[in-house]
Scaffold this active site. Structure first.
Site, mmCIF file in Angstrom:
data_model
loop_
_atom_site.group_PDB
_atom_site.id
_atom_site.type_symbol
_atom_site.label_atom_id
_atom_site.label_comp_id
_atom_site.label_asym_id
_atom_site.label_seq_id
_atom_site.Cartn_x
_atom_site.Cartn_y
_atom_site.Cartn_z
ATOM 1 N N HIS A 214 56.014 -39.632 15.661
ATOM 2 C CA HIS A 214 55.033 -38.831 14.940
ATOM 3 C C HIS A 214 55.740 -37.681 14.205
ATOM 4 O O HIS A 214 55.263 -37.203 13.176
ATOM 5 C CB HIS A 214 53.993 -38.229 15.895
ATOM 6 C CG HIS A 214 53.078 -39.246 16.495
ATOM 7 N ND1 HIS A 214 53.389 -39.910 17.654
ATOM 8 C CD2 HIS A 214 51.870 -39.708 16.100
ATOM 9 C CE1 HIS A 214 52.390 -40.739 17.949
ATOM 10 N NE2 HIS A 214 51.464 -40.632 17.020
ATOM 11 N N ASP A 286 52.312 -49.279 12.125
ATOM 12 C CA ASP A 286 51.902 -48.100 12.870
ATOM 13 C C ASP A 286 51.385 -47.100 11.826
ATOM 14 O O ASP A 286 51.571 -47.284 10.623
ATOM 15 C CB ASP A 286 53.080 -47.536 13.659
ATOM 16 C CG ASP A 286 52.640 -46.685 14.853
ATOM 17 O OD1 ASP A 286 51.434 -46.401 14.976
ATOM 18 O OD2 ASP A 286 53.509 -46.327 15.670
#
Length: 528
Positions: A214, A286
């Protein structure tokens, strides 16, 4: 939860090329969005012919708030809001949407007041009862379908062989490739029984990294031979068994592609996943908003184009849908667009045109299932059993670090053994050398030492260093590695803080049940 049953019909007429490209996009939608934001999404779905959406809690949740600076607002009615938004977004779509969510441990991963099931690491502690994992997969799938969600983006099949992993950890079934594969297979069979689509993730393996994708780009510097032996093992086996989709993580594998992260690497998506492993289903990215890749493509639509060019079919959490559609229309061949479209259309046909299995989950069923898992997963890590017996037979201290949780283990010990609950300071000041210490970590992720403040950790360190301690841990087992335990330390892993797991912990302490679980990962503290 209110049950809803929705049926949608796929259009029979030929779609335009732009509509087909739109079907490849999966923007994020949020339970707690404003009316203005909802209307913007309705407009986007309609104008860009969006094919799927993925639900998240709010723009303050971990999906977008990577640094944790925004405050998450609790919403008691988020499930009702979910149902409302699904209805609205489906109505806005000219072609039925695939509705997706990350429900690795149930809708509760994103939605308040919905059934929660144990983390994968807890299921990893089950020694032989994969039927319970099958039931978890089926129950989660049933919960999804009842809400109008057709696609659960799980399970995680990463092998978590790095204790420092900040983003996988408790989401993995463990560090053994065979165990991870068998348990994932049971989960997948359960979901399939419910008629819910799956997505194994995060290809080609996100377990052996200490970087959170992230925030940055993890590097896994391993040869293809090494990856095939371990990280890729579950993917190989499960692809052969049959899965709906494979999610590609944001990883740099310099020995496979030194220039491109896996998300935009044709060597990894097309050559490895498609050609070498023979996967013919949907490849989904993702979340494309994650900084591992989003910061490398500042031009709107460039990331979507690069991922599609590399072989991606579905662009999850695309933040620039209109620009991405335009880039793909301008640069990709009609044949390439048709390939991805047909894969997505096949998934839609599976859930909208084929008969959906009837749901048989009832009120309270998740609690019964959790209770069975608690009894089968509780794990003893005893280095000195004589100290355990000494503690239990003495007038021990009953110490609670509950982080604001209800601690029924400590309460029941107090009621049944007459050992009054005390805090860390009182325990440290006491002359009593024996104590039972129940710990509820503030966080499940390892960031900032699982959320413990320095004072609390320091007191725990002093206690376990000076006294005979039996620990009951209601959380991520990796917590034990930050507690500075002695070589002779004894701990019991309950894994979850659910009421059912606390009840089982007391039964174990009382000697009415035996611990049957096995630690599914390797800890620094307890070496075999």
């Amino acid at each position: 939860m209110t049950k809803i049953h929705q049926t949608y019909t796929l259009p029979k007429e030929t779609l335009t090329l732009k509509q087909k490209v739109g079907q490849l996009f999966m923007p994020a939608v949020f339970i707690n969005d404003t009316e203005e934001e909802v209307q913007q999404m309705e407009k986007l779905i309609k104008e860009q012919h969006v094919g799927s959406i993925c639900f998240f809690h709010s723009r303050a949740s971990a999906a977008t708030n990577f640094e944790g600076k925004k405050k998450i607002v609790h919403n008691e009615k988020s499930y009702d809001r979910l149902l409302e938004l699904i209805t609205r977004y489906q109505k806005a779509a000219t072609i039925p949407l695939l509705v997706a969510i990350d429900a690795e441990w149930g809708l509760a991963m994103r939605i308040e007041n919905t059934p929660q099931y144990p983390y994968a690491i807890t299921l990893g502690a089950l020694t032989s009862n994969n039927d319970l994992i099958y039931k978890v997969g089926k129950a989660i799938g049933n919960d999804c379908r009842q809400a109008g969600i057709q696609w659960n983006l799980g399970p995680v099949v990463d092998i978590n062989n790095n204790p420092e992993n900040p983003v996988i950890g408790y989401r993995s079934f463990g560090d053994d490739k065979n165990s991870v594969t068998h348990k994932a297979e049971a989960f997948l069979k359960g979901m399939a029984k419910s008629g819910t689509l799956n997505s194994i993730k995060h290809f080609p393996g996100h377990g052996d990294t200490a970087t959170d994708s992230h925030l940055g780009l993890p590097v896994i510097d391993k040869s293809l031979e090494e990856l095939m032996e371990n990280e890729l093992f579950p993917f190989q086996k499960l692809i052969k068994a049959g899965v709906d989709s494979v999610m590609v993580g944001h990883l740099l594998l310099p020995q496979l592609d030194s220039e491109n992260p896996s998300t935009t690497s044709s060597r990894i998506i097309t050559d490895l996943l498609r050609k070498q492993l023979g996967f013919k289903g949907v490849v989904i990215s993702d979340a494309l908003n994650m900084h591992a890749v989003s910061k490398k493509f500042p031009q709107k639509g460039a990331l979507e184009k690069a991922a599609f060019t590399a072989g991606m079919d579905v662009l999850c959490f695309s933040e620039h849908v209109a620009e991405g559609v335009e880039q793909i229309l301008t640069n990709a061949s009609e044949e390439r667009i048709q390939e991805s479209f047909e894969r997505v259309w096949k998934l839609k046909h599976k859930v909208f045109s084929e008969k959906t299995p009837s749901s048989d989950s009832g009120t309270g069923e998740n609690s019964k299932l959790n209770r069975k898992i608690a009894a089968q997963s509780i794990t003893e890590l005893y280095d000195n059993t004589s100290i355990v017996e000494q503690i239990k037979s003495s007038d021990f201290l009953n110490v609670s670090v509950n982080s604001g949780n209800k601690n029924s283990l400590s309460e029941q010990i107090s009621s049944n053994f007459g050992s009054k609950e005390v805090d860390l300071d009182a325990a440290l000041a006491s002359d009593n050398q024996n104590l039972v210490l129940s710990i509820f970590p503030p966080a499940v992720k390892p960031k900032n030492q699982f959320g413990f403040d320095e004072k609390t950790l320091s007191l725990i360190h002093k206690l376990v260093g000076k006294k005979n301690t039996l620990i009951y841990l209601f959380g991520n087992p990796y917590v034990l590695d930050v507690l500075k335990l002695k070589p002779s330390s004894n701990a019991v892993l309950a894994y979850q803080d659910f009421p059912e797991f606390q009840e089982v912990a007391f039964e174990h302490f009382s000697g009415t049940i035996e611990a049957k679980g096995e630690l599914p990962i390797q800890l620094k503290t307890f070496q075999p």
